[in-house]
Scaffold this active site. Structure first.
Site, mmCIF file in Angstrom:
data_model
loop_
_atom_site.group_PDB
_atom_site.id
_atom_site.type_symbol
_atom_site.label_atom_id
_atom_site.label_comp_id
_atom_site.label_asym_id
_atom_site.label_seq_id
_atom_site.Cartn_x
_atom_site.Cartn_y
_atom_site.Cartn_z
ATOM 1 N N GLU A 100 8.263 1.692 14.339
ATOM 2 C CA GLU A 100 8.951 2.066 13.215
ATOM 3 C C GLU A 100 8.794 3.531 13.663
ATOM 4 O O GLU A 100 8.021 4.044 14.200
ATOM 5 C CB GLU A 100 8.395 1.842 12.039
ATOM 6 C CG GLU A 100 8.561 0.196 11.379
ATOM 7 C CD GLU A 100 8.366 -0.169 10.028
ATOM 8 O OE1 GLU A 100 7.361 0.540 9.466
ATOM 9 O OE2 GLU A 100 8.947 -0.985 9.376
ATOM 10 N N GLU A 130 4.760 -4.994 11.543
ATOM 11 C CA GLU A 130 3.853 -3.847 11.249
ATOM 12 C C GLU A 130 2.719 -4.720 10.645
ATOM 13 O O GLU A 130 2.577 -4.948 9.608
ATOM 14 C CB GLU A 130 4.337 -2.876 10.708
ATOM 15 C CG GLU A 130 5.439 -1.980 11.081
ATOM 16 C CD GLU A 130 5.081 -1.046 12.265
ATOM 17 O OE1 GLU A 130 5.690 -0.728 13.274
ATOM 18 O OE2 GLU A 130 3.772 -0.866 12.383
ATOM 19 N N ASN A 135 0.786 -1.141 0.137
ATOM 20 C CA ASN A 135 0.042 -0.036 -0.188
ATOM 21 C C ASN A 135 0.713 1.311 0.196
ATOM 22 O O ASN A 135 0.370 2.219 -0.406
ATOM 23 C CB ASN A 135 -1.020 0.100 1.327
ATOM 24 C CG ASN A 135 -0.109 -0.023 2.607
ATOM 25 O OD1 ASN A 135 0.787 -0.610 2.484
ATOM 26 N ND2 ASN A 135 -0.864 0.283 3.784
ATOM 27 N N CYS A 172 -3.350 0.338 7.222
ATOM 28 C CA CYS A 172 -3.508 -0.540 8.073
ATOM 29 C C CYS A 172 -4.247 0.108 9.317
ATOM 30 O O CYS A 172 -4.827 -0.670 10.115
ATOM 31 C CB CYS A 172 -2.119 -1.397 8.422
ATOM 32 S SG CYS A 172 -0.910 0.181 8.786
HETATM 33 O O1 TXE Z 1 0.164 -8.349 3.102
HETATM 34 P P1 TXE Z 1 0.848 -9.818 2.937
HETATM 35 P P2 TXE Z 1 -0.135 -7.497 1.836
HETATM 36 C C1 TXE Z 1 -1.168 -4.893 6.473
HETATM 37 C C2 TXE Z 1 -2.154 -4.571 6.133
HETATM 38 C C3 TXE Z 1 -3.014 -5.606 5.182
HETATM 39 C C4 TXE Z 1 -1.579 -6.153 4.475
HETATM 40 C C5 TXE Z 1 -1.845 -5.807 3.280
HETATM 41 O O2 TXE Z 1 -3.115 -4.445 7.307
HETATM 42 O O3 TXE Z 1 -3.307 -6.544 6.249
HETATM 43 O O4 TXE Z 1 -0.618 -5.713 5.149
HETATM 44 O O5 TXE Z 1 -0.527 -6.000 2.388
HETATM 45 C C6 TXE Z 1 5.432 -11.225 1.768
HETATM 46 N N1 TXE Z 1 7.243 -15.224 4.556
HETATM 47 N N2 TXE Z 1 -0.310 -3.613 6.639
HETATM 48 O O6 TXE Z 1 -1.356 -7.951 1.139
HETATM 49 O O7 TXE Z 1 0.062 -10.811 2.012
HETATM 50 C C7 TXE Z 1 4.739 -10.863 0.363
HETATM 51 O O8 TXE Z 1 5.226 -11.174 -0.597
HETATM 52 C C8 TXE Z 1 7.703 -13.865 4.194
HETATM 53 C C9 TXE Z 1 0.083 -3.270 7.764
HETATM 54 O O9 TXE Z 1 0.983 -7.288 0.999
HETATM 55 O O10 TXE Z 1 0.903 -10.232 4.364
HETATM 56 C C10 TXE Z 1 4.718 -9.248 0.765
HETATM 57 O O11 TXE Z 1 5.977 -8.783 0.228
HETATM 58 N N3 TXE Z 1 7.430 -12.918 3.646
HETATM 59 C C11 TXE Z 1 1.076 -1.948 8.156
HETATM 60 C C12 TXE Z 1 4.626 -9.301 2.457
HETATM 61 O O12 TXE Z 1 4.894 -10.255 2.745
HETATM 62 C C13 TXE Z 1 5.862 -13.239 2.863
HETATM 63 C C14 TXE Z 1 1.020 -0.883 6.919
HETATM 64 C C15 TXE Z 1 3.353 -8.736 2.606
HETATM 65 O O13 TXE Z 1 2.321 -9.570 2.057
HETATM 66 C C16 TXE Z 1 5.449 -14.638 3.242
HETATM 67 C C17 TXE Z 1 0.432 -1.522 5.713
HETATM 68 C C18 TXE Z 1 5.989 -15.657 4.095
HETATM 69 N N4 TXE Z 1 5.498 -16.842 4.283
HETATM 70 C C19 TXE Z 1 0.015 -2.700 5.751
HETATM 71 N N5 TXE Z 1 4.068 -14.707 2.618
HETATM 72 C C20 TXE Z 1 1.253 -1.408 9.386
HETATM 73 N N6 TXE Z 1 0.773 -2.097 10.206
HETATM 74 O O14 TXE Z 1 1.940 -0.353 9.365
HETATM 75 C C21 TXE Z 1 3.900 -13.510 2.175
HETATM 76 N N7 TXE Z 1 5.260 -12.593 2.399
#
Ligand code: TXE
Length: 486
Positions: A459, A247, A150, A281
């Site tokens: 962060e 995060e 995002n 998020c």
């Molecule tokens: O997350 P994903 P997304 C959160 C937001 C939402 C999510 C959306 O709330 O829930 O992020 O982002 C990698 N081992 N936040 O859909 O699917 C994947 O390739 C290691 C919170 O991208 O979890 C990607 O690069 N890595 C935040 C990353 O993880 C793995 C602010 C995230 O993917 C993996 C913004 C694995 N097993 C969004 N599987 C905050 N709190 O500040 C996937 N990935």
């Protein structure tokens, strides 16, 4: 012929003929922007070797010199703001009005903030009679950064800033949905005189992320993403006892009391649900409105929503851009259907927007549900789209209990013109990022991170630098050792 991008290792783009390739799609048009070469095992190994080599140089550089180079990167980022913002608009679908004023700005600000802190890292010294000890703050080594889609460039900056300021180096994997922002940061760091290998970028999906979390030479993982993924990352990191910063997601409460400034509260509720088309998020997606102001709030909100423009994110007048992907749009539309089935009242929105400039993109109307109850899935689960759930409450005690009744604990907001009530309530909410009569502001000086299932560590902010160093104590013997043996 579409262009092809790849990983960036040791100061240059690297290619591997055996690599698999995936497409980078513009979610506003559905068109392919470029193809992306996923990092192969050979590329990943090269990235780790490059990082280990760079660490020897970067960690030995005086902190003031690291600071100078980071500040040069800040200057370049700010000069290239619009070019970089355009990349974020194309990769994420978010409106130009946001990307051009927030994404690059907040990324550069964080690097500037930690560049300033770099030379302030000091140890201590304590006399113990003639003997004494001193401590050193030493970097951890190679850090893995794993980003969400995002805020691609901002997330890369927020993870690189403290890591590099403290003398670490970082291998960063952007989300497969948004591969380009981090590459631009890598180019900027090289241009700023930051040695090659200090910031490497490896492309790919969760499998590449997983590889990083298991690698023995990675000392720490800083992750941004969904809660479930965060749990997998922490489990994988535990095998080599890596330090982790998480995060994660949220379903945060925005509490509006009868004595709130109505206009401000309506603005905040729209910011907290529709900014970045809901893909933030920390959004306050459970809007608790006290019964005395409820009707006026709903009426005022209904009028205000009419002004929101859904459309081409490159149009400076657009407020609501495209969701990140077709599958994510379907997930959001599914939740809207679930909300209706659960008996919530669809006050506004709820449909896909596919007219004119939106016809090939993934657009959903700003959507508001009223008559919601806490047990509804739209009030319990993170939707990550432009969907607001409004809940009514009577007493302060009741709303605190209900707001805390969730496994998440990321953010919270309170609107009231009673200063005591504002602080009293927010101090009882189980969340790490809180606002009183504001929502969403996140300056580099302010540490951010979640309670409960919404995260680990922080962060930005002063304490975050400490996540990237380890303390060494050195005892110096001036007096002869007294032997118990001879
Ligand atoms: O997350 P994903 P997304 C959160 C937001 C939402 C999510 C959306 O709330 O829930 O992020 O982002 C990698 N081992 N936040 O859909 O699917 C994947 O390739 C290691 C919170 O991208 O979890 C990607 O690069 N890595 C935040 C990353 O993880 C793995 C602010 C995230 O993917 C993996 C913004 C694995 N097993 C969004 N599987 C905050 N709190 O500040 C996937 N990935």
């Amino acid at each position: 012929m579409t262009t092809q991008i790849s990983s960036f290792v040791n100061g240059a783009y690297v290619n591997d003929a055996s690599a698999s390739v995936f497409q980078n799609i513009n979610p506003a048009t559905g068109k392919v922007i470029c193809s992306v070469e996923a990092a192969t095992p050979a590329t990943l190994d090269a990235a780790i070797q490059s990082s280990l080599k760079a660490f020897k140089v970067w960690s030995k550089m005086p902190a003031i010199e690291r600071s100078r180079r980071l500040l040069k990167a800040v200057e370049i980022l700010r000069n290239r703001n619009d070019e970089l913002a355009l990349i974020e608009v194309e990769d994420t679908g978010k409106p130009w009005s946001e990307a051009s004023t927030v994404d690059v700005v907040t990324g550069a600000d964080s690097i500037e903030y930690f560049a300033g802190l770099a030379p302030t890292q000091v140890g201590t010294q304590q006399a113990l009679g003639n003997d004494f000890f001193y401590t050193r703050q030493e970097p951890l080594g190679v850090v893995a950064g794993i980003g969400a889609w995002n805020y691609p460039l901002q997330i890369a900056c927020w993870k690189a800033a403290p890591a590099l300021a403290a003398g670490n180096v970082i291998v960063f994997k952007p989300s497969e949905e948004t591969p380009r922002g981090a590459l631009k940061l890598a180019e900027v760091f090289i241009e700023a005189g930051i040695p090659e290998g200090v910031f490497n970028v490896v492309q790919g999906d969760g499998k590449v992320g997983e590889w990083l979390t298991q690698h023995p030479n990675i000392a720490k993982v800083s992750f941004t993403g969904e809660v479930n993924t965060g749990c997998k990352v922490m489990a994988a990191s535990s095998k080599t006892l890596k330090s982790v910063t998480m995060e994660l997601g949220g379903k945060s409460p925005l509490i509006i009391f009868d004595d709130a400034d109505l206009e401000q509260a309506v603005i905040a509720s729209m910011l907290a649900n529709f900014y970045t088309q809901g893909e933030v998020c920390t959004h306050g997606t459970r809007v608790f409105v006290q019964s005395g102001i409820y009707q006026r709030f709903v009426e005022r909100l209904q009028d205000s929503i009419k002004t929101l423009k859904v459309g081409d994110p490159l149009n400076p007048d657009t407020h609501i851009g495209a969701l990140i992907s077709s599958s994510h749009m379907e997930k959001v539309l599914d939740y809207i259907r679930i909300g209706v089935e659960e008996g919530a009242h669809l006050l506004s929105g709820g449909r896909r927007v596919d007219h004119f400039e939106c016809k090939n993109g993934y657009f959903v109307e700003p959507t508001v549900f009223t008559h919601c109850s806490d047990d509804m899935r739209i009030c319990q689960e993170e939707i990550f789209g432009p969907v607001m759930s409004i809940l009514c409450f009577d007493s302060e005690e009741e709303v605190i209990k209900r707001a805390n009744n969730t496994g998440f604990g990321l953010a919270a907001g309170v609107f009231t013109q009673n200063i005591q009530k504002g602080h009293r309530v927010i101090h009882q909410i189980e969340a790490g990022i809180c606002w009183i009569n504001q929502y969403g502001a996140s300056p580099a000086e302010m540490p951010v991170g979640g309670y409960k299932m919404s995260g680990v560590g922080r962060e930005n902010g002063l304490e975050t630098l400490g996540h990237y160093t380890q303390t060494k104590s050195i005892y110096v013997g001036i007096d002869p050792i007294e032997s118990p043996y001879i």
